[in-house]
Design an enzyme around this catalytic site. Structure first.
Site, short mmCIF file in Angstrom:
data_model
loop_
_atom_site.label_atom_id
_atom_site.label_comp_id
_atom_site.label_asym_id
_atom_site.label_seq_id
_atom_site.Cartn_x
_atom_site.Cartn_y
_atom_site.Cartn_z
N THR A 287 46.11 94.67 -50.72
CA THR A 287 45.57 94.93 -52.07
C THR A 287 46.64 95.53 -52.98
OG1 THR A 287 44.61 97.01 -51.28
CG2 THR A 287 43.13 95.12 -51.41
N ARG B 198 35.61 92.65 -49.70
CA ARG B 198 34.42 93.50 -49.69
C ARG B 198 34.52 94.77 -50.52
NH1 ARG B 198 34.89 90.86 -45.04
NH2 ARG B 198 33.10 89.66 -44.34
N GLN C 272 44.34 89.07 -39.88
CA GLN C 272 43.26 88.22 -40.38
C GLN C 272 43.67 87.63 -41.72
OE1 GLN C 272 39.13 90.10 -39.74
NE2 GLN C 272 40.46 91.84 -39.95
N HIS D 32 43.15 83.68 -38.99
CA HIS D 32 42.42 82.89 -39.98
C HIS D 32 43.33 81.93 -40.74
CE1 HIS D 32 39.22 86.31 -39.90
NE2 HIS D 32 39.09 85.49 -38.91
N CYS E 111 44.71 64.41 -39.00
CA CYS E 111 45.98 64.16 -38.30
C CYS E 111 46.88 65.39 -38.29
CB CYS E 111 46.71 62.97 -38.89
SG CYS E 111 47.45 63.29 -40.50
N CYS F 178 45.71 59.00 -43.77
CA CYS F 178 44.91 58.65 -42.58
C CYS F 178 43.41 58.68 -42.89
CB CYS F 178 45.22 59.60 -41.42
SG CYS F 178 44.31 61.17 -41.50
N ASN G 47 41.80 102.96 -43.06
CA ASN G 47 40.99 102.24 -44.04
C ASN G 47 40.39 103.26 -45.02
OD1 ASN G 47 40.26 99.33 -44.23
ND2 ASN G 47 38.21 100.18 -44.54
N ILE H 107 46.42 102.91 -47.45
CA ILE H 107 47.31 102.38 -46.41
C ILE H 107 48.78 102.58 -46.77
CG2 ILE H 107 48.09 100.22 -45.37
CD1 ILE H 107 45.06 99.31 -45.74
#
Ligand code: NAD
Ligand code: ZN
Length: 252
Positions: free
Chosen positions: A33, A41, A106, A126, A137, A162, A225, A243
């Site tokens: 961020t 969220r 993530q 992710h 393909c 394809c 967090n 953080i």
């Protein structure tokens, strides 16, 4: 214990870092961020503005594919401008010291790699939004090329030669998790003695299973967090703060 005092948190964390043999950083949207990429969220996060498009909708309907690409290109300025933040640089320092051989993320923003951690040491649960692949393909496409197509075809990305649909190399809701990263993350989790969950609400499964797995396997669990998370109760240390402010002390 929960610590909201930065100085105290940094002391506790330094202690744990020095006494650990193998650290596994596990990162979520909160580490990015400060780099200008909103999380999902937090208040004002992406989901407060638009609900995610699940994989089956992307595959089923051309309008959903168009909308997915419209949203992706609307974010392109933010992704292109983003540079690694203090959290990324601190984790890159731990990696360079040999303390954190692997980083599981993530995130899809490529910022760990940009902070100097080799791609082979970054496990992307992710995927990655800085390039695209054909769903059939698996041919790789660069976003600049797709954007040119998109502009030329009035906001539509054409299909691969394809016949497969082209999608950013990310894992959408409802899309199967990639095998190799899941295996790699599991092994890294079982090998670590300090699991560092950074900037994740820890509600997205199966990714959120890893801190639990680490703890059950005997590792210490630290959560950094600014809001409470699902696993605060079982953590050995919860740092409830920014953080970048906390991890800045670990940049070499
Ligand atoms: P999330 O949005 O669910 O949670 C992020 C957490 O980080 C929140 O609890 C928030 O309070 C915290 N946070 C935000 N900024 C912080 C800061 N500066 N200091 C301390 N805490 C901060 O994110 P998630 O758990 O990663 O799950 C969302 C999913 O969305 C992930 O799977 C990821 O793939 C995807 N996502 C990725 C990005 C990215 O690549 N940067 C951005 C948005 C979403
Ligand atoms: Zn193809």
């Amino acid at each position: 214990m929960i610590s909201t005092d930065i100085k105290h948190s940094v002391e506790r964390l330094s202690d744990m870092v020095e006494t650990s043999r193998r650290i596994l950083p596990f990162t979520g949207a909160g580490i990015s961020t400060e780099c200008g990429i909103p999380d999902f969220r937090s208040p004002g996060g992406i989901w407060t503005r638009m609900p995610p498009i699940p994989f089956d909708a992307f595959v089923a309907r051309q309008e959903m594919r168009d909308e997915t690409w419209r949203r992706r290109f609307a974010m392109e300025e933010q992704f292109r401008a983003a540079q690694p933040g203090r959290g990324h640089r601190a984790l890159a320092s731990l990696h360079a010291r040999g303390k954190a051989p692997t980083i599981v993320t993530q995130n899809i923003d490529n910022l760990h790699q940009m902070s100097g951690v080799p791609a082979s040491a970054v496990v992307e649960l992710h995927g990655n939004t800085t390039y695209a692949i054909c769903l059939d393909c698996e041919k790789r496409f660069e976003l600049s090329w797709i954007k040119a197509q998109y502009d030329a075809y009035q906001g539509r990305v054409r299909d691969c030669d394809c016949g497969g649909f082209i999608k950013t190399a990310t894992v959408s809701f409802g899309q199967p998790m990639p095998d190799a990263p899941m295996r790699h993350a599991k092994n890294a989790t079982l090998e670590c003695d300090l699991f560092l969950a950074v900037g994740s609400s820890l509600v997205v499964w199966p990714a959120a299973g890893f801190p639990l797995m680490a703890k059950r396997n005997g590792a210490r669990l630290v959560i950094i967090n600014r809001e409470p998370t699902e696993f605060d109760e079982i953590a050995d240390l919860v740092v409830r703060g920014d953080i970048g402010d906390v991890l800045a002390h670990f940049i070499l």
